[in-house]
Motif scaffolding. Structure first.
Motif, short mmCIF file in Angstrom:
data_model
loop_
_atom_site.label_atom_id
_atom_site.label_comp_id
_atom_site.label_asym_id
_atom_site.label_seq_id
_atom_site.Cartn_x
_atom_site.Cartn_y
_atom_site.Cartn_z
N LYS A 129 3.83 13.75 -18.59
CA LYS A 129 3.85 12.28 -18.60
C LYS A 129 5.18 11.77 -18.04
N ILE A 130 6.29 12.43 -18.42
CA ILE A 130 7.60 12.02 -17.92
C ILE A 130 7.68 12.19 -16.40
N LEU A 131 7.19 13.32 -15.91
CA LEU A 131 7.24 13.57 -14.47
C LEU A 131 6.34 12.62 -13.70
N ILE A 132 5.23 12.24 -14.27
CA ILE A 132 4.34 11.29 -13.59
C ILE A 132 5.03 9.93 -13.47
N LYS A 133 5.71 9.52 -14.52
CA LYS A 133 6.46 8.26 -14.44
C LYS A 133 7.56 8.35 -13.39
N LYS A 134 8.21 9.51 -13.31
CA LYS A 134 9.27 9.70 -12.31
C LYS A 134 8.68 9.63 -10.90
N GLN A 135 7.47 10.21 -10.73
CA GLN A 135 6.82 10.12 -9.42
C GLN A 135 6.59 8.67 -9.03
N GLU A 136 6.09 7.89 -9.94
CA GLU A 136 5.82 6.47 -9.65
C GLU A 136 7.12 5.74 -9.29
N PHE A 137 8.19 6.04 -10.02
CA PHE A 137 9.49 5.39 -9.73
C PHE A 137 9.98 5.77 -8.34
N LEU A 138 9.92 7.07 -8.01
CA LEU A 138 10.40 7.52 -6.70
C LEU A 138 9.57 6.92 -5.57
N GLU A 139 8.27 6.82 -5.76
CA GLU A 139 7.42 6.23 -4.72
C GLU A 139 7.79 4.77 -4.50
N GLN A 140 8.08 4.05 -5.57
CA GLN A 140 8.49 2.66 -5.41
C GLN A 140 9.83 2.56 -4.68
N LYS A 141 10.80 3.42 -5.03
CA LYS A 141 12.11 3.39 -4.37
C LYS A 141 11.98 3.75 -2.89
N ILE A 142 11.10 4.68 -2.58
CA ILE A 142 10.89 5.06 -1.17
C ILE A 142 10.37 3.86 -0.38
N GLN A 143 9.43 3.14 -0.95
CA GLN A 143 8.89 1.96 -0.27
C GLN A 143 9.97 0.88 -0.11
N GLN A 144 10.84 0.75 -1.11
CA GLN A 144 11.91 -0.25 -1.00
C GLN A 144 12.90 0.11 0.13
N GLU A 145 13.31 1.38 0.17
CA GLU A 145 14.24 1.79 1.23
C GLU A 145 13.61 1.66 2.60
N LEU A 146 12.29 1.93 2.68
CA LEU A 146 11.60 1.77 3.96
C LEU A 146 11.59 0.31 4.39
N GLN A 147 11.37 -0.60 3.47
CA GLN A 147 11.39 -2.03 3.80
C GLN A 147 12.81 -2.48 4.18
N THR A 148 13.81 -1.88 3.52
CA THR A 148 15.19 -2.23 3.88
C THR A 148 15.51 -1.79 5.30
#
Length: 222
Positions: free
Chosen positions: A31-50
């Motif tokens: 469960k912890i790793l799944i939440k980390k996956q979701e966080f990393l995917e969001q950060k990747i999308q943010q950096e891509l938009q930047t």
């Protein structure tokens, strides 16, 4: 003291967790790793938009955003691999637990079967089956004897009975033919009696003619 013991400060062997506890710990970590996956995917999308936002206007900022995106993608790949390993371990423990329960159940069943047959002897079983077969045969013989007619029919020759029946039929046929012959010989009917008084003389006939006529009449009546 082992390397891991020195690393974590454990100087003596501790009792390991049960399969159920290990499975529960693995599920919590998943469960912890799944939440980390979701966080990393969001950060990747943010950096891509930047990086898209700066583009050619601020090349340095765009490159830094892309570098951060690459590091986040590496972390995401590592997280994916770790999660896959944990899932594999959990499934392996679950299968091992299931197999252990199956083996334990099979062992109990074998012990129960052994206990059920411990007082049985194969020779005694064979003797018992032989006795049952013998009793069934005896019961069949008794049933046949009871259902068989008693006192008649068994010692009579059927050909002799058929011959006797044929004789009776012949006698009956002869009797019927005899009755038919008797009916044919009976007189057609009773004739009228001859008058006892003399017939009156017919004028014009002599005595000789009268006698001849009377004799003819008498012969016809008789």
């Amino acid at each position: 003291m082992s390397g891991l013991g020195r690393l974590f400060g454990r100087g003596k062997k501790e009792k390991g967790p049960s399969p159920e506890e290990a499975i529960q710990k693995l599920k919590e970590m998943e469960k912890i790793l799944i939440k980390k996956q979701e966080f990393l995917e969001q950060k990747i999308q943010q950096e891509l938009q930047t990086a898209k936002k700066h583009g050619t206007k601020n090349k340095r900022a765009a490159l830094q955003a892309l570098r951060r995106k690459k590091r986040l993608e590496q972390q995401l790949a590592q997280t994916d691999g770790t999660l896959s390993t944990l899932e594999f371990q959990r499934e392996a423990i679950e299968n091992a637990t299931t197999n252990t329960e199956v083996l334990r159940t099979m062992e109990l069943a074998a012990q129960g079967m052994k206990k059920a047959y411990q007082d049985m002897d194969i020779d005694k079983v064979d003797e018992l089956m032989a006795d049952i077969t013998e009793q069934q045969e005896l019961a069949q013989q008794i049933s046949d004897a009871i259902s068989r007619p008693v006192g008649f029919g068994d010692d009579v020759d059927e050909d002799e009975l058929l011959e006797e029946l044929e004789e009776l039929e012949q006698e009956e046929l002869a009797r019927e033919l005899l009755n038919v012959g008797d009916k044919e010989e009976e007189p057609p009917g009773e004739l009228p009696s001859v008058p006892s008084t003399h017939l009156p003389a017919v004028p014009g006939l002599d005595t000789a003619e009268d006698d001849a006529a009377l004799k003819q009449l008498t012969e016809w009546v008789s």
